[in-house]
Design a protein around this motif. Structure first.
Motif, mmCIF file in Angstrom:
data_model
loop_
_atom_site.group_PDB
_atom_site.id
_atom_site.type_symbol
_atom_site.label_atom_id
_atom_site.label_comp_id
_atom_site.label_asym_id
_atom_site.label_seq_id
_atom_site.Cartn_x
_atom_site.Cartn_y
_atom_site.Cartn_z
ATOM 1 N N SER A 68 0.657 -1.701 0.005
ATOM 2 C CA SER A 68 0.297 -0.519 -0.133
ATOM 3 C C SER A 68 0.847 1.474 0.318
ATOM 4 C CB SER A 68 -0.709 0.131 1.030
ATOM 5 O OG SER A 68 -0.036 0.130 2.288
ATOM 6 N N ALA A 69 2.151 1.430 0.451
ATOM 7 C CA ALA A 69 2.916 2.632 0.902
ATOM 8 C C ALA A 69 3.341 2.764 -1.008
ATOM 9 C CB ALA A 69 3.980 2.249 1.758
ATOM 10 N N LEU A 70 3.918 1.620 -1.441
ATOM 11 C CA LEU A 70 4.062 1.638 -2.598
ATOM 12 C C LEU A 70 2.971 1.871 -3.720
ATOM 13 C CD1 LEU A 70 6.575 -1.444 -2.941
ATOM 14 C CD2 LEU A 70 7.282 1.067 -2.680
ATOM 15 N N ILE A 71 1.710 1.848 -3.881
ATOM 16 C CA ILE A 71 1.314 2.464 -4.805
ATOM 17 C C ILE A 71 0.227 3.380 -4.192
ATOM 18 C CG2 ILE A 71 -1.061 2.062 -5.910
ATOM 19 C CD1 ILE A 71 -0.576 -1.470 -4.925
ATOM 20 N N PHE A 72 0.171 3.622 -2.770
ATOM 21 C CA PHE A 72 -0.898 4.660 -2.351
ATOM 22 C C PHE A 72 0.092 5.356 -1.874
ATOM 23 C CE2 PHE A 72 -3.878 0.940 -1.948
ATOM 24 C CZ PHE A 72 -4.414 0.717 -3.291
ATOM 25 N N TYR A 130 1.928 -2.584 -8.680
ATOM 26 C CA TYR A 130 0.916 -2.172 -8.894
ATOM 27 C C TYR A 130 -0.986 -3.070 -8.232
ATOM 28 C CZ TYR A 130 0.294 -5.610 -12.774
ATOM 29 O OH TYR A 130 -0.518 -6.463 -12.710
ATOM 30 N N GLY A 131 -0.154 -4.140 -7.646
ATOM 31 C CA GLY A 131 -0.744 -5.144 -6.557
ATOM 32 C C GLY A 131 -0.244 -5.872 -5.840
ATOM 33 N N VAL A 176 18.816 -1.209 -7.761
ATOM 34 C CA VAL A 176 17.989 -1.729 -7.476
ATOM 35 C C VAL A 176 16.521 -0.818 -7.753
ATOM 36 C CG1 VAL A 176 15.713 -3.472 -7.008
ATOM 37 C CG2 VAL A 176 18.613 -4.108 -8.099
ATOM 38 N N ARG A 177 15.699 -0.474 -8.101
ATOM 39 C CA ARG A 177 14.451 0.702 -8.021
ATOM 40 C C ARG A 177 13.478 0.034 -7.131
ATOM 41 N NH1 ARG A 177 17.513 5.651 -11.571
ATOM 42 N NH2 ARG A 177 19.504 4.388 -10.906
ATOM 43 N N ILE A 178 12.644 0.261 -6.083
ATOM 44 C CA ILE A 178 11.912 -0.331 -5.961
ATOM 45 C C ILE A 178 10.632 1.082 -6.212
ATOM 46 C CG2 ILE A 178 10.135 -1.348 -4.082
ATOM 47 C CD1 ILE A 178 12.375 -2.735 -5.364
ATOM 48 N N ARG A 179 9.142 1.087 -7.446
ATOM 49 C CA ARG A 179 8.612 1.735 -6.968
ATOM 50 C C ARG A 179 6.622 1.647 -7.363
ATOM 51 N NH1 ARG A 179 10.057 6.065 -10.020
ATOM 52 N NH2 ARG A 179 7.658 7.275 -9.248
ATOM 53 N N GLY A 180 5.487 2.059 -6.737
ATOM 54 C CA GLY A 180 4.749 1.545 -6.992
ATOM 55 C C GLY A 180 3.637 2.654 -8.438
ATOM 56 N N PHE A 181 2.989 1.983 -8.415
ATOM 57 C CA PHE A 181 2.743 2.891 -9.624
ATOM 58 C C PHE A 181 0.449 2.695 -8.825
ATOM 59 C CE2 PHE A 181 -0.354 3.424 -13.515
ATOM 60 C CZ PHE A 181 0.032 5.109 -13.627
ATOM 61 N N TRP A 182 -0.040 3.518 -9.027
ATOM 62 C CA TRP A 182 -2.193 4.064 -9.218
ATOM 63 C C TRP A 182 -2.163 5.141 -9.830
ATOM 64 C CZ3 TRP A 182 -4.727 6.647 -4.515
ATOM 65 C CH2 TRP A 182 -5.828 5.956 -4.303
ATOM 66 N N MET A 183 -2.884 4.425 -10.595
ATOM 67 C CA MET A 183 -3.695 4.362 -12.028
ATOM 68 C C MET A 183 -4.440 5.424 -11.274
ATOM 69 S SD MET A 183 -3.525 4.485 -15.065
ATOM 70 C CE MET A 183 -3.213 6.180 -16.310
ATOM 71 N N THR A 184 -5.000 5.336 -10.887
ATOM 72 C CA THR A 184 -6.333 6.568 -10.662
ATOM 73 C C THR A 184 -5.602 7.875 -9.835
ATOM 74 O OG1 THR A 184 -7.461 4.809 -8.982
ATOM 75 C CG2 THR A 184 -8.324 7.207 -8.602
#
Lengths: 360, 360
Positions: A281-285, B268-269, B288-296
């Protein structure tokens, strides 16, 4: 006239070289022929010191630190593996003894810092290409010069390269009492950044708290205090844009929780030997970004970059104006390298003293 | 002349509105007044459909999917929490019934996709500001249009915004059979990227493998096969620059191991409900890079951006030329929403069928 002067200079330099070479024709170095326990595999060896070739500089080493990464390199546990047999040591400061005929930027007596990693600095003398040296002012402390190229640079780059920080912004870090952590605190103060510094609870924690506050820490919190802190809720500080992590595991997670939306955590060490864990959730939101930093790689990629020389110049200027002080240290003679190795390997103190080998 | 034509148009539109309004003056919507089990808290309600105001468009919904995020929103477990009571649903496609006097870009019969998230699309009719609508060609399939704004867009942005990918580069993903994963495979194929697709071992795994290969997967590997694969060692494929993760935990770690130096993993999930774990050494030494994505969030930040409209245009063009197909689906009538809710909540199939509510 210029020709004559050049000839005289060369002649004079030749005589000096000759004199010095005669005096110092034999040097000593600490080498290892196999990876293993540093106390066992490191041994002292004498070597003949030749004259520097055309574009080379002969340096008499003055001081070189024993860093944890040096230990790991000797153990074969570090990604940098110099071909064996190798001279140990990665940082240091020396004095120019003589220069090759093609060298005009350095002269005898200049104080210089080698800018190549894994060069092997635990030796009384070394000969280096002129391009691998940085001249430093003599008013720069010997310890500061000897430990310039790793910890202060790591702190500087992590504060500069990942997030756009403006005066008043907050940076949070764990392992704040580490050598790098102390640099982070001081550079933050110099740049007008607020630093929140997390340390382990321990005997003498208040003494450590005072020490770090004196360096310029905005807040010093134990892990327990971090969990309950109100400083980001009561409006005293903005949530951090940047978190620096040299611990990992649960501690890193607790630090990460305080990052603002879109904030970045940069890992440069893993003292807990636990990995970095990021909640989905920290990564996505929250768009938290997890990165890592390795000074050795940066220096390799930016060997001749303007950024590198600007950084070194700024750090040296901060050091000579006492905005940035070197680490707590213990200076030992070169011959006592085993003491330095053993103490660096079993470092447990509140503010680990850095062992510095002295060559005089 | 222009004036007369405008007047006639307005008159005609008015009559149509009147006619349609009379016909459709009552609509239905699926609302929830409290968070909880969707099957329990969702209920159908009738509503009176007013005329659209000056800059508004009245739409008759044709189809709207039931996405896992819709379920989470109703449960109150999603970071988007529309004020209650709320109409459920986030995506869909509709047909223009009538337009306000200030609307010139749309006309009756146009097929449109709402571009605002958490709008409430599970309803027979809705009235929307003209700026929140995208006109889509009628040759675009109804299912593709109804599911355009989440999964294809998520796949597109993750492939575009994190790493500079060139034809021939490799992308690795887990949960490759997810709705988004299927889009990733097809967009990779269209852009000349190689995709390595990781799936859980399961009954009928070979059938799934064939299905994903037919979509354009370069390789499909079970988690076990991924551990032993030689495809990055034998020179067949470059190591991936980009990893897409919708699983987390051990699976994400195994995928991360294959990233090239400086590679990025985008989450993303988190189907495994385990966090993402990154070894300290991977962060420091492999960058290495750790990211997240949220389309909203992206859509909110880029509501009117050129990037957004270029993306939608390109996706629609890929769909109408059959380079990109919509998800496996089951169309059910609006009235059978409970079936759709229950099946979306208990989705266990090999390729989870997306339930699409139909309003005709």
């Amino acid at each position: 006239m210029a020709n004559l002067s050049q000839k005289l200079t060369r002649l004079l330099r030749g005589q000096l070289n000759l004199k010095l070479q005669r005096f110092n024709s034999t040097g000593c170095k600490l080498i290892y022929c196999e990876h293993g326990d540093p106390v066992k595999v490191i041994r002292k060896e004498t070597e003949t010191i030749p004259d520097p070739a055309k574009d080379e500089v002969l340096i008499k080493m003055l001081a070189a630190p024993v860093n944890p990464a040096d230990i790991n390199t000797i153990q074969g546990k570090y990604p940098v593996r110099p071909p064996l047999p190798a001279v140990a040591g990665n940082e240091g400061v020396g004095e120019v003894v003589s220069v090759g005929s093609g060298v005009t930027d350095f002269q005898q007596g200049d104080r210089v810092v080698p800018l190549v990693s894994a060069l092997g600095t635990w030796r009384t003398h070394c000969i280096l290409p002129k391009n691998n040296l940085l001249k430093v002012p003599k008013k720069l402390g010997l310890v500061e010069a000897a430990t310039l190229s790793v910890n202060p640079c790591t702190a500087y780059r992590m504060l500069r390269d990942f997030v756009d920080l403006k005066p008043g912004d907050t940076v949070i870090q764990n392992g704040a009492n580490s050598a790098c952590g102390q640099n982070v605190i001081q550079i933050c103060r110099a740049w007008g950044l607020r630093s929140v510094n997390v340390i382990r609870d321990r005997a003498g924690v208040n003494e450590l708290r005072c020490f770090l506050k004196d360096l310029g820490a905005t807040h010093v919190l134990t892990e327990e205090e971090l969990r309950k802190t109100q400083i980001f809720k009561n409006g005293e500080l903005d949530k951090p844009k940047l978190a620096l992590n040299c611990v990992g595991g649960q501690n890193a997670l607790e630090v990460m929780r305080h990052l603002q939306k879109g904030g970045t955590m940069v890992t440069y060490g893993g003292m807990s030997r636990e990995p970095v864990t990021a909640p989905t959730s920290a990564l996505i939101f929250k768009d938290v970004r997890i990165r890592g930093f390795w000074m050795t790689e940066w220096s390799k990629q930016n060997a001749d970059s303007i950024d590198r020389f600007e950084m070194l110049e700024e750090l040296i200027s901060m050091m000579t104006s006492n905005e940035l002080q070197g680490p707590a240290f213990k200076m030992v003679n070169f011959e006592q390298y085993k003491e330095a190795l053993m103490n660096t390997m079993t470092i447990k103190g509140m503010i680990g003293k850095k062992y510095i080998l002295e060559f005089s």
